[in-house]
Design a protein around this motif. Structure first.
Motif, PDB file in Angstrom:
ATOM      1  N   GLN A  87       0.827  -1.210   0.000  1.00 33.68           N
ATOM      2  CA  GLN A  87       0.000   0.000   0.000  1.00 33.68           C
ATOM      3  C   GLN A  87       0.862   1.262   0.000  1.00 33.68           C
ATOM      4  O   GLN A  87       0.374   2.345   0.275  1.00 33.68           O
ATOM      5  N   TYR A  88       2.152   1.096  -0.267  1.00 42.61           N
ATOM      6  CA  TYR A  88       3.129   2.190  -0.281  1.00 42.61           C
ATOM      7  C   TYR A  88       3.343   2.786   1.120  1.00 42.61           C
ATOM      8  O   TYR A  88       3.836   3.891   1.254  1.00 42.61           O
ATOM      9  N   THR A  89       2.974   2.053   2.153  1.00 42.91           N
ATOM     10  CA  THR A  89       3.157   2.524   3.522  1.00 42.91           C
ATOM     11  C   THR A  89       4.617   2.384   3.914  1.00 42.91           C
ATOM     12  O   THR A  89       5.218   1.323   3.720  1.00 42.91           O
ATOM     13  N   LEU A  90       5.179   3.454   4.467  1.00 45.59           N
ATOM     14  CA  LEU A  90       6.570   3.412   4.929  1.00 45.59           C
ATOM     15  C   LEU A  90       6.668   2.539   6.175  1.00 45.59           C
ATOM     16  O   LEU A  90       6.042   2.822   7.198  1.00 45.59           O
ATOM     17  N   MET A  91       7.443   1.477   6.081  1.00 46.94           N
ATOM     18  CA  MET A  91       7.653   0.583   7.213  1.00 46.94           C
ATOM     19  C   MET A  91       8.905   0.987   7.993  1.00 46.94           C
ATOM     20  O   MET A  91       8.977   0.791   9.191  1.00 46.94           O
ATOM     21  N   ALA A  92       9.883   1.536   7.285  1.00 51.24           N
ATOM     22  CA  ALA A  92      11.124   2.017   7.899  1.00 51.24           C
ATOM     23  C   ALA A  92      11.749   3.019   6.944  1.00 51.24           C
ATOM     24  O   ALA A  92      11.583   2.919   5.733  1.00 51.24           O
ATOM     25  N   VAL A  93      12.462   3.977   7.509  1.00 51.93           N
ATOM     26  CA  VAL A  93      13.154   4.982   6.701  1.00 51.93           C
ATOM     27  C   VAL A  93      14.404   5.401   7.459  1.00 51.93           C
ATOM     28  O   VAL A  93      14.379   5.544   8.675  1.00 51.93           O
ATOM     29  N   ASN A  94      15.515   5.555   6.735  1.00 51.11           N
ATOM     30  CA  ASN A  94      16.748   5.906   7.444  1.00 51.11           C
ATOM     31  C   ASN A  94      16.870   7.424   7.627  1.00 51.11           C
ATOM     32  O   ASN A  94      16.138   8.213   7.013  1.00 51.11           O
ATOM     33  N   LYS A  95      17.804   7.792   8.478  1.00 53.68           N
ATOM     34  CA  LYS A  95      17.972   9.213   8.824  1.00 53.68           C
ATOM     35  C   LYS A  95      18.406  10.048   7.632  1.00 53.68           C
ATOM     36  O   LYS A  95      18.034  11.212   7.519  1.00 53.68           O
ATOM     37  N   SER A  96      19.187   9.460   6.749  1.00 54.39           N
ATOM     38  CA  SER A  96      19.628  10.204   5.571  1.00 54.39           C
ATOM     39  C   SER A  96      18.440  10.663   4.745  1.00 54.39           C
ATOM     40  O   SER A  96      18.407  11.797   4.261  1.00 54.39           O
ATOM     41  N   ARG A  97      17.433   9.792   4.604  1.00 52.26           N
ATOM     42  CA  ARG A  97      16.272  10.157   3.774  1.00 52.26           C
ATOM     43  C   ARG A  97      15.419  11.229   4.449  1.00 52.26           C
ATOM     44  O   ARG A  97      14.985  12.171   3.810  1.00 52.26           O
ATOM     45  N   VAL A  98      15.175  11.109   5.738  1.00 55.02           N
ATOM     46  CA  VAL A  98      14.314  12.099   6.398  1.00 55.02           C
ATOM     47  C   VAL A  98      15.044  13.407   6.674  1.00 55.02           C
ATOM     48  O   VAL A  98      14.403  14.433   6.878  1.00 55.02           O
TER      49      VAL A  98
END
Length: 192
Positions: A87-98
């Motif tokens: 569903q394109y839900t973010l499950m995890a994202v690293n600090k570089s991206r945010v």
């Protein structure tokens, strides 16, 4: 002495020669043997539960340690990386991206990637996430992005399937590599 349909122990009773044990004494010995049998059985169960609990605690500590190690690795990557579901839900994202958004990962996890990361109301044009779910193969695309200061950023975005034991793609890893400098150098080489 029997408990849980198993012999838990044996009680030996001695008495004076010539004296017979009465039926009342036999009944009390039977009750006493049953109580001891259940006490022995329960003690064994409690000890087994203690061992199982200790093993679970060790496993929990190992999982936490592994998770923390993986999280540190995930966050220390200089390139952007995030994981999405069908569903394109973010499950995890690293600090570089945010860091490009100026927010903490917890502020975007659980939201649709196209909303949280790109400010869109639907999946991005050219998005390869669904192609990766359907094909179970890595996909690559390029993206040009205008930054706040007006410069152009070039990204190479690669998607990787995360598959379950049955081979079905459960999630997709999205890896964004900033290739701006490489493209500038390629352009200079071509011009010269």
């Amino acid at each position: 002495a029997i408990a849980d349909q198993r012999v838990q122990g044996l009680i030996a009773v001695t008495h004076s020669p010539g004296r017979m044990i009465s039926d009342e004494e036999k009944r009390w010995l039977s009750v006493l043997a049953g109580a001891w049998a259940y006490a022995i059985h329960n003690t064994r169960l409690i000890n087994s539960l203690r061992v199982i609990n200790a093993n679970l605690e060790v496993s929990r500590w190992q999982l936490i340690n592994s998770r923390n190690t993986l999280r540190a690795l995930f966050d220390s990557l200089p390139n952007s990386i995030y994981i999405v579901d069908r569903q394109y839900t973010l499950m995890a994202v690293n600090k570089s991206r945010v860091s490009r958004l100026g927010v903490h990962p917890s502020q975007v996890v659980g939201k649709a990637c196209f909303v949280a990361l790109f400010g869109r109301s639907q999946p991005c044009a050219g998005c390869k996430v669904m192609d990766t779910f359907l094909s179970a193969q890595s996909q690559i695309r390029s993206l040009s992005e205008q930054t706040d200061n007006g410069s152009l950023r070039e990204w190479e975005i690669t998607t990787y399937p995360i598959q379950g034991e049955d081979g079905q793609t459960l999630q997709v890893i999205v890896y964004e590599n900033d290739v701006t400098e490489r493209r500038r150098m390629e352009s200079r080489v071509i011009q010269s």
